[in-house]
Design a protein around this motif. Structure first.
Motif, PDB file in Angstrom:
ATOM      1  N   ALA A  67      66.191 -50.016  42.694  1.00  0.00           N
ATOM      2  CA  ALA A  67      65.168 -49.413  43.553  1.00  0.00           C
ATOM      3  C   ALA A  67      64.659 -50.430  44.576  1.00  0.00           C
ATOM      4  O   ALA A  67      64.451 -50.095  45.742  1.00  0.00           O
ATOM      5  CB  ALA A  67      64.016 -48.884  42.703  1.00  0.00           C
ATOM      6  N   LEU A  68      64.482 -51.669  44.151  1.00  0.00           N
ATOM      7  CA  LEU A  68      64.052 -52.713  45.086  1.00  0.00           C
ATOM      8  C   LEU A  68      65.123 -52.974  46.142  1.00  0.00           C
ATOM      9  O   LEU A  68      64.821 -53.098  47.327  1.00  0.00           O
ATOM     10  CB  LEU A  68      63.743 -54.004  44.341  1.00  0.00           C
ATOM     11  N   ALA A  69      66.356 -53.047  45.705  1.00  0.00           N
ATOM     12  CA  ALA A  69      67.456 -53.369  46.619  1.00  0.00           C
ATOM     13  C   ALA A  69      67.700 -52.265  47.647  1.00  0.00           C
ATOM     14  O   ALA A  69      68.142 -52.545  48.757  1.00  0.00           O
ATOM     15  CB  ALA A  69      68.733 -53.636  45.831  1.00  0.00           C
ATOM     16  N   THR A  70      67.391 -51.021  47.284  1.00  0.00           N
ATOM     17  CA  THR A  70      67.677 -49.886  48.177  1.00  0.00           C
ATOM     18  C   THR A  70      66.433 -49.298  48.813  1.00  0.00           C
ATOM     19  O   THR A  70      66.491 -48.203  49.374  1.00  0.00           O
ATOM     20  CB  THR A  70      68.408 -48.774  47.405  1.00  0.00           C
ATOM     21  N   ARG A  71      65.316 -49.997  48.712  1.00  0.00           N
ATOM     22  CA  ARG A  71      64.037 -49.487  49.244  1.00  0.00           C
ATOM     23  C   ARG A  71      63.687 -48.143  48.619  1.00  0.00           C
ATOM     24  O   ARG A  71      63.212 -47.233  49.294  1.00  0.00           O
ATOM     25  CB  ARG A  71      64.059 -49.383  50.758  1.00  0.00           C
ATOM     26  N   CYS A  72      63.988 -48.005  47.365  1.00  0.00           N
ATOM     27  CA  CYS A  72      63.660 -46.805  46.588  1.00  0.00           C
ATOM     28  C   CYS A  72      64.331 -45.560  47.165  1.00  0.00           C
ATOM     29  O   CYS A  72      63.768 -44.471  47.171  1.00  0.00           O
ATOM     30  CB  CYS A  72      62.140 -46.617  46.514  1.00  0.00           C
ATOM     31  N   ASP A 106      62.032 -60.806  42.293  1.00  0.00           N
ATOM     32  CA  ASP A 106      62.400 -61.206  43.654  1.00  0.00           C
ATOM     33  C   ASP A 106      62.170 -62.701  43.852  1.00  0.00           C
ATOM     34  O   ASP A 106      61.414 -63.114  44.727  1.00  0.00           O
ATOM     35  CB  ASP A 106      61.586 -60.391  44.670  1.00  0.00           C
ATOM     36  N   PRO A 107      62.839 -63.525  43.062  1.00  0.00           N
ATOM     37  CA  PRO A 107      62.589 -64.975  43.131  1.00  0.00           C
ATOM     38  C   PRO A 107      62.935 -65.585  44.490  1.00  0.00           C
ATOM     39  O   PRO A 107      62.350 -66.593  44.873  1.00  0.00           O
ATOM     40  CB  PRO A 107      63.465 -65.554  42.024  1.00  0.00           C
ATOM     41  N   GLU A 108      63.850 -64.968  45.224  1.00  0.00           N
ATOM     42  CA  GLU A 108      64.246 -65.497  46.532  1.00  0.00           C
ATOM     43  C   GLU A 108      63.440 -64.884  47.674  1.00  0.00           C
ATOM     44  O   GLU A 108      63.601 -65.295  48.829  1.00  0.00           O
ATOM     45  CB  GLU A 108      65.736 -65.240  46.765  1.00  0.00           C
ATOM     46  N   GLY A 109      62.604 -63.910  47.376  1.00  0.00           N
ATOM     47  CA  GLY A 109      61.771 -63.285  48.392  1.00  0.00           C
ATOM     48  C   GLY A 109      62.527 -62.376  49.355  1.00  0.00           C
ATOM     49  O   GLY A 109      61.999 -62.021  50.409  1.00  0.00           O
ATOM     50  N   LYS A 110      63.710 -61.946  48.985  1.00  0.00           N
ATOM     51  CA  LYS A 110      64.510 -61.148  49.915  1.00  0.00           C
ATOM     52  C   LYS A 110      64.054 -59.696  50.048  1.00  0.00           C
ATOM     53  O   LYS A 110      64.452 -59.022  50.989  1.00  0.00           O
ATOM     54  CB  LYS A 110      65.991 -61.217  49.550  1.00  0.00           C
ATOM     55  N   TYR A 111      63.209 -59.218  49.143  1.00  0.00           N
ATOM     56  CA  TYR A 111      62.735 -57.841  49.216  1.00  0.00           C
ATOM     57  C   TYR A 111      61.313 -57.728  49.751  1.00  0.00           C
ATOM     58  O   TYR A 111      60.777 -56.632  49.873  1.00  0.00           O
ATOM     59  CB  TYR A 111      62.785 -57.163  47.841  1.00  0.00           C
TER      60      TYR A 111
END
Length: 121
Positions: A67-72, A106-111
């Motif tokens: 859901a995070l990767a696809t903007r829900c 989101d440890p890398e802050g990409k989302y």
């Protein structure tokens, strides 16, 4: 010809319906959860792999990375509403838990940019 058109529309409707998550999180009583810090913290601990999960919250946990990767993209409107409300409340009332969730998912802050857009009214 009408039958072919009808069957085509039916197939499209089925495909669209299958592109959404099935009732994941829909049965969570959002008001009860937000009014009960112990319950809210328990849910967050589940999401962070720090505590046991109810079957409903486990489904949310399993779906959250996608859901995070696809903007829900596959979320229903109800799921989006619940997600926004929960995120805003946890961020406001329990910033330490919010920061743990960010570090975990989101440890890398990409989302972050996408998530901030998602939280806008």
């Amino acid at each position: 010809m009408r039958t072919v058109i009808f069957l085509s529309l039916l197939l499209v409707a089925i495909v669209i319906a299958e592109d959404k998550y099935d009732s994941i999180g829909d049965n969570i009583n959002i008001n009860e959860l937000l009014e009960n810090d112990r319950l809210l913290k328990s849910y967050v601990k589940c999401l962070l792999n720090k505590g046991p999960c109810t079957p409903e919250v486990k489904k949310v946990k399993d779906t959250l990375p996608e859901a995070l990767a696809t903007r829900c993209a596959k979320c229903t409107e109800r799921q989006k509403q619940i997600g926004k409300q929960l995120a805003k409340e946890v961020k406001k009332r329990h910033p330490e838990l919010w920061n743990e969730m960010i570090a975990f998912y989101d440890p890398e802050g990409k989302y972050q940019d996408a998530f901030q857009d998602y939280l806008k009214p």
